[in-house]
Design a protein around this motif. Structure first.
Motif, mmCIF file in Angstrom:
data_model
loop_
_atom_site.group_PDB
_atom_site.id
_atom_site.type_symbol
_atom_site.label_atom_id
_atom_site.label_comp_id
_atom_site.label_asym_id
_atom_site.label_seq_id
_atom_site.Cartn_x
_atom_site.Cartn_y
_atom_site.Cartn_z
ATOM 1 N N ASP A 300 -4.751 111.558 2.599
ATOM 2 C CA ASP A 300 -5.348 110.261 2.285
ATOM 3 C C ASP A 300 -4.363 109.246 1.722
ATOM 4 O O ASP A 300 -4.661 108.050 1.709
ATOM 5 C CB ASP A 300 -6.485 110.430 1.278
ATOM 6 C CG ASP A 300 -7.581 111.341 1.793
ATOM 7 O OD1 ASP A 300 -7.945 111.207 2.981
ATOM 8 O OD2 ASP A 300 -8.050 112.189 1.015
ATOM 9 N N ALA A 301 -3.226 109.698 1.230
ATOM 10 C CA ALA A 301 -2.357 108.773 0.499
ATOM 11 C C ALA A 301 -0.894 109.211 0.571
ATOM 12 O O ALA A 301 -0.576 110.388 0.789
ATOM 13 C CB ALA A 301 -2.794 108.682 -0.960
ATOM 14 N N VAL A 302 -0.036 108.225 0.350
ATOM 15 C CA VAL A 302 1.388 108.447 0.095
ATOM 16 C C VAL A 302 1.647 107.885 -1.302
ATOM 17 O O VAL A 302 1.497 106.682 -1.544
ATOM 18 C CB VAL A 302 2.270 107.738 1.130
ATOM 19 C CG1 VAL A 302 3.737 107.873 0.742
ATOM 20 C CG2 VAL A 302 2.035 108.298 2.522
ATOM 21 N N VAL A 303 1.980 108.771 -2.223
ATOM 22 C CA VAL A 303 2.176 108.384 -3.620
ATOM 23 C C VAL A 303 3.674 108.356 -3.900
ATOM 24 O O VAL A 303 4.373 109.351 -3.651
ATOM 25 C CB VAL A 303 1.462 109.353 -4.576
ATOM 26 C CG1 VAL A 303 1.546 108.843 -6.006
ATOM 27 C CG2 VAL A 303 0.005 109.526 -4.161
ATOM 28 N N VAL A 304 4.163 107.215 -4.408
ATOM 29 C CA VAL A 304 5.602 106.995 -4.565
ATOM 30 C C VAL A 304 5.906 106.621 -6.015
ATOM 31 O O VAL A 304 5.141 105.885 -6.652
ATOM 32 C CB VAL A 304 6.085 105.864 -3.635
ATOM 33 C CG1 VAL A 304 7.594 105.652 -3.787
ATOM 34 C CG2 VAL A 304 5.741 106.176 -2.186
ATOM 35 N N ALA A 305 7.018 107.121 -6.531
ATOM 36 C CA ALA A 305 7.427 106.780 -7.897
ATOM 37 C C ALA A 305 8.944 106.662 -7.978
ATOM 38 O O ALA A 305 9.683 107.375 -7.278
ATOM 39 C CB ALA A 305 6.929 107.815 -8.889
ATOM 40 N N PHE A 306 9.384 105.764 -8.837
ATOM 41 C CA PHE A 306 10.795 105.577 -9.148
ATOM 42 C C PHE A 306 10.945 105.499 -10.665
ATOM 43 O O PHE A 306 9.990 105.256 -11.404
ATOM 44 C CB PHE A 306 11.333 104.267 -8.562
ATOM 45 C CG PHE A 306 11.355 104.197 -7.068
ATOM 46 C CD1 PHE A 306 12.496 104.533 -6.359
ATOM 47 C CD2 PHE A 306 10.227 103.758 -6.371
ATOM 48 C CE1 PHE A 306 12.516 104.444 -4.969
ATOM 49 C CE2 PHE A 306 10.243 103.663 -4.994
ATOM 50 C CZ PHE A 306 11.385 104.012 -4.282
ATOM 51 N N ALA A 307 12.162 105.660 -11.146
ATOM 52 C CA ALA A 307 12.514 105.425 -12.549
ATOM 53 C C ALA A 307 13.975 105.001 -12.583
ATOM 54 O O ALA A 307 14.666 105.018 -11.556
ATOM 55 C CB ALA A 307 12.277 106.671 -13.396
ATOM 56 N N VAL A 308 14.445 104.614 -13.751
ATOM 57 C CA VAL A 308 15.828 104.177 -13.884
ATOM 58 C C VAL A 308 16.397 104.699 -15.192
ATOM 59 O O VAL A 308 15.675 104.837 -16.190
ATOM 60 C CB VAL A 308 15.927 102.631 -13.829
ATOM 61 C CG1 VAL A 308 15.278 101.997 -15.050
ATOM 62 C CG2 VAL A 308 17.369 102.170 -13.689
ATOM 63 N N VAL A 309 17.669 105.032 -15.178
ATOM 64 C CA VAL A 309 18.378 105.329 -16.425
ATOM 65 C C VAL A 309 18.617 103.987 -17.097
ATOM 66 O O VAL A 309 19.323 103.130 -16.546
ATOM 67 C CB VAL A 309 19.710 106.047 -16.159
ATOM 68 C CG1 VAL A 309 20.443 106.312 -17.473
ATOM 69 C CG2 VAL A 309 19.471 107.346 -15.407
#
Length: 356
Positions: A300-309
């Motif tokens: 049902d979905a494509v779940v995406v996440a990012f972060a940064v130092v």
């Protein structure tokens, strides 16, 4: 013994167009003479390394030093008063430079002047009263150090490892030093060369980010993951709180938007996104500091996440550049929703407000 130094940190939730004043994390009430008009910006305040505690303990934290007390207190700008009033106080202070601790704005209708001296307070009060126009709102207060003495201390401090800025906080009667990751040796050398009661520190220690692939998206088995409230976050809305996952130490949040030049199509197996740092970074490019993407695909979905130092150190707040990132999928997007993995519950990734 001075109070144990408390780490200083600013938590920024900024729109890309926002420009923040340098005093965002410090006192806005003092007439500060800072050599670097920028702020120490990071997301979250890590604890200092154990090896640094003994050296840091020797100093007071600038945020722990109270403003010098006055009947007017710190207040709004006093530029509504005649310039001749300022000139009179400055000239009088220059004539008594061995005792003059500078002046600053005090709270009073139309502005006020607070003049500081190290001795003979009542004598200076009477002398200024005779020099200033009748009815001028002013106060004379006692401080421990003259401005000239603080300037001499400031001038005696060379460029130290990890030092990001130096200036004089007049309403706290101290030389203020900003440090990022200072060593024990640096702080011990500073303690040996300047009077401890004439300086204060603002210190930030960086944190090593987690190793390995980014792993911040709560999975189905993670009930009630820790979250914080992002007011003014510009992923979705500036009018409500966005619940976002609390990140591990050493990582900070970024904003993620659709790329208007490459909107997703159901047939796509690659999705192009714009990822933007949210903190004050002097406009740096994230480069290797960007972590992710983490991608979780379902029917049902494509779940995406990012972060940064996060950037740690002196930084101003211009527009941060977008990173153009390609997210590879295991199969075409189809009619699956494209969601923010850091928001709880996940919500659709959208165009930046105002984008066409």
């Amino acid at each position: 013994m001075a109070a144990k130094l408390r780490l200083r940190a600013c938590v920024w939730a900024l729109g890309i167009a926002a420009i923040l004043a340098a005093a965002g994390c410090g006192s806005t009430n003092s007439e500060e003479q800072i050599s670097t008009a920028e702020s120490l910006a990071e997301e979250g305040a890590p604890s200092p390394p154990a090896t640094a505690v003994s050296a840091v303990d020797a100093f007071a934290a600038c945020d722990d030093i109270p403003d010098v007390e006055s009947v007017f207190g710190p207040g709004p700008a006093y530029d509504s008063l005649p310039s001749s009033v300022f000139r009179t106080v400055r000239e009088y202070g220059a004539a008594h430079s061995d005792e003059f601790g500078s002046m600053w704005n005090g709270a009073a209708p139309g502005g006020a002047i607070v003049a500081a001296f190290t001795a003979d307070i009542e004598a200076h009060r009477l002398a200024l009263e005779a020099l200033l126009p009748e009815g001028t709102p002013f106060d004379v207060v006692k401080v421990d150090h003259s401005h000239a003495a603080l300037q001499a201390v400031q001038a005696s401090i060379g460029r130290l490892e990890g030092m990001q800025g130096i200036g004089i906080r007049t309403v706290r009667n101290r030389v203020s030093l900003d440090f990022v990751d200072p060593t024990d040796a640096t702080l011990e050398r500073l303690a040996d060369t300047v009077p401890i009661d004439m300086i204060c520190l603002q210190v930030v220690y960086s944190v090593k980010p987690p190793s390995g692939p980014l792993d911040i998206i709560p999975l189905d088995g993670a009930d009630n993951p820790p979250t914080d409230c992002w007011w003014g976050g510009y992923d979705l809305s500036t009018t409500r709180c966005e619940n976002r996952v609390v990140l591990p130490p050493g990582l900070a949040h970024v904003a993620v938007h659709l790329n208007p030049a490459a909107m997703p199509d159901p047939a796509d197996t690659s999705i192009w996104l714009l990822v933007t740092e949210a903190g004050c970074t002097s406009g740096r490019k994230m480069g290797d500091a960007l972590r992710g993407p983490q991608v979780v695909e379902t029917d049902d979905a494509v779940v995406v996440a990012f972060a940064v130092v996060p950037y740690v150190g002196m930084a101003n707040c211009p527009d941060n550049p977008d990173a153009h990132v390609t997210v590879e999928l295991s199969r075409p997007l189809g009619d699956r929703a494209l969601l923010h993995g850091v928001l709880v519950p996940p919500e659709p990734i959208q165009l930046r407000p105002g984008a066409r």
